[in-house]
Design an enzyme around this catalytic site. Sequence first.
Site, PDB file in Angstrom:
ATOM      1  N   LYS A   1     -47.180 -11.219 -16.907  1.00 39.38           N
ATOM      2  CA  LYS A   1     -47.639 -12.526 -17.385  1.00 39.38           C
ATOM      3  C   LYS A   1     -46.508 -13.131 -18.215  1.00 39.38           C
ATOM      4  O   LYS A   1     -46.625 -13.319 -19.436  1.00 39.38           O
ATOM      5  CB  LYS A   1     -48.909 -12.367 -18.241  1.00 39.38           C
ATOM      6  CG  LYS A   1     -50.186 -12.143 -17.450  1.00 39.38           C
ATOM      7  CD  LYS A   1     -50.809 -13.402 -16.887  1.00 39.38           C
ATOM      8  CE  LYS A   1     -51.385 -14.298 -17.963  1.00 39.38           C
ATOM      9  NZ  LYS A   1     -51.963 -15.545 -17.360  1.00 39.38           N
TER      10      LYS A   1
ATOM     11  N   ASP B   1     -52.747 -12.610 -13.104  1.00 41.74           N
ATOM     12  CA  ASP B   1     -54.028 -13.240 -12.745  1.00 41.74           C
ATOM     13  C   ASP B   1     -53.992 -13.732 -11.297  1.00 41.74           C
ATOM     14  O   ASP B   1     -54.947 -13.540 -10.530  1.00 41.74           O
ATOM     15  CB  ASP B   1     -54.395 -14.362 -13.726  1.00 41.74           C
ATOM     16  CG  ASP B   1     -53.278 -15.377 -13.926  1.00 41.74           C
ATOM     17  OD1 ASP B   1     -52.126 -15.107 -13.537  1.00 41.74           O
ATOM     18  OD2 ASP B   1     -53.563 -16.467 -14.469  1.00 41.74           O
TER      19      ASP B   1
ATOM     20  N   ASP C   1     -53.734  -0.630 -14.236  1.00 36.53           N
ATOM     21  CA  ASP C   1     -55.057  -0.008 -14.286  1.00 36.53           C
ATOM     22  C   ASP C   1     -56.081  -0.924 -13.608  1.00 36.53           C
ATOM     23  O   ASP C   1     -56.852  -0.501 -12.740  1.00 36.53           O
ATOM     24  CB  ASP C   1     -55.443   0.246 -15.746  1.00 36.53           C
ATOM     25  CG  ASP C   1     -56.822   0.870 -15.871  1.00 36.53           C
ATOM     26  OD1 ASP C   1     -57.101   1.818 -15.117  1.00 36.53           O
ATOM     27  OD2 ASP C   1     -57.622   0.397 -16.695  1.00 36.53           O
TER      28      ASP C   1
ATOM     29  N   ASP D   1     -57.625  -0.775  -9.411  1.00 39.24           N
ATOM     30  CA  ASP D   1     -59.051  -0.599  -9.110  1.00 39.24           C
ATOM     31  C   ASP D   1     -59.504  -1.669  -8.124  1.00 39.24           C
ATOM     32  O   ASP D   1     -60.297  -1.407  -7.206  1.00 39.24           O
ATOM     33  CB  ASP D   1     -59.904  -0.726 -10.378  1.00 39.24           C
ATOM     34  CG  ASP D   1     -60.291   0.623 -10.963  1.00 39.24           C
ATOM     35  OD1 ASP D   1     -59.527   1.584 -10.754  1.00 39.24           O
ATOM     36  OD2 ASP D   1     -61.341   0.715 -11.622  1.00 39.24           O
TER      37      ASP D   1
HETATM   38  C1  IPM Z   1     -57.203   5.500 -14.570  1.00 36.45           C
HETATM   39  C2  IPM Z   1     -58.323   5.617 -15.566  1.00 36.45           C
HETATM   40  C3  IPM Z   1     -57.741   5.987 -16.910  1.00 36.45           C
HETATM   41  C4  IPM Z   1     -56.844   4.865 -17.355  1.00 36.45           C
HETATM   42  C5  IPM Z   1     -58.772   6.368 -17.992  1.00 36.45           C
HETATM   43  C6  IPM Z   1     -59.695   7.476 -17.528  1.00 36.45           C
HETATM   44  C7  IPM Z   1     -58.125   6.716 -19.302  1.00 36.45           C
HETATM   45  O1  IPM Z   1     -59.054   4.429 -15.603  1.00 36.45           O
HETATM   46  O2  IPM Z   1     -56.494   6.498 -14.354  1.00 36.45           O
HETATM   47  O3  IPM Z   1     -57.034   4.425 -13.992  1.00 36.45           O
HETATM   48  O4  IPM Z   1     -57.314   3.878 -17.952  1.00 36.45           O
HETATM   49  O5  IPM Z   1     -55.629   4.966 -17.105  1.00 36.45           O
HETATM   50 MG    MG Z   2     -58.444   2.982 -14.184  1.00 32.78          MG
END
Ligand code: IPM
Ligand code: MG
Length: 369
Positions: free
Chosen positions: A194, A226, A250, A254
């Site tokens: 960013k 973003d 992170d 996901d």
């Molecule tokens: C990941 C998980 C971890 C993170 C947690 C469990 C601390 O979400 O490996 O992505 O935030 O890195």
């Molecule tokens: Mg994570």
Amino acid sequence: MAANKKLLMLPGDGIGPEVMGEVRRVIEWMDCRRHVSFDVIDDLVGGTAYDAHGTSLTDETLAKAMSVDAVLLGAVGGPKWDNVERQHRPEAGLLKLRKEMDLFANLRPATVIPALANASSLKEHIVSGLDMMFVRELTGGAYFSKPKLIEDLPGGGQRAVDTQVYSTAEIDRVCRVAFELAGKRVGKLHSVEKANVMETGVLWRAVATAVGEDYPEIELLHMYADNCAMQLVREPKQFDVIVTDNLFGDILSDCAAMLTGSLGMLPSASLGAADESGRRKALYEPVHGSAPDIAGEKKANPLAMLLSCAMMLRYSFDMAEDADLIEQAVANVLGQGLRTDDIMQDGMTAVSTDQMGEAVTDELDKLAA
Ligand code: IPM
Ligand code: MG
């Protein structure tokens, strides 16, 4: 025969021990069927370590992790430990492992396996054939920078501080890993930050650009985080390799994970710097969590853990052929219609964690015949 490879298995909490059990099955298969032997040691991490020792990672366990060729980790955490002090929480053990082993480069592939292209919440044509890789910075940024605190204010109430610091060296080394990977793939790298709002983003962009001069054959594109979140769900196939900081990585990984249909499918590798002999400290773990709600029920999907084991063979042991075998076996069992709960679809065959693991080793038998 080459010396035995030393592995530390840290199954952890929740479904961790169940999915790790299926890795043991594959490791045994390899011991019998391939020209390789593993010395496996086991230990505790996370909540189970806290219950036994009052801390989620003991110094002894950390020393073992530092001494082996590779660490395999299941998952950590669960509601049972929600009220434990932060420094002893299950997650703290994992973060300490990453930090102490200096595992700064976290590789998170998001690959859509053909048999699961219609399992994504996105339309099939948007995700089918997707094959991308996140390189998430893992030992700096908002996760670790100081000050990090909550303090009382004199007039009442509190104040919380998280800090984001990145140095040139930290950005440089993770970008190099990403450029190297991009060179082995299609030669395209997105660097995500960013820079419009954050100073760390400005430095990130400058360093990524400077490192890019050493890799003129790689196309480097910059993108705001973003916008990247939006583009991931709009047109994910525009991406091949993405390099980004710890917190954005992170969150965005996901998001990318879900494009593939299930978090239960995705492996990861966390790598340190290469030593003189080219070896890196390394930890392999599935992206999914400990899923305490289904722990012990044999419902967990072991495939992300098995694919993490395949990444270990590829990145720590240079055993690309064996890694390919495992990945192919996984694709084949899905092709046969076997599904754990998390990826169950109409007309498919429901299987338990161990049935899935057995199916994978059966498939390995056929592939290696
Ligand atoms: C990941 C998980 C971890 C993170 C947690 C469990 C601390 O979400 O490996 O992505 O935030 O890195
Ligand atoms: Mg994570």
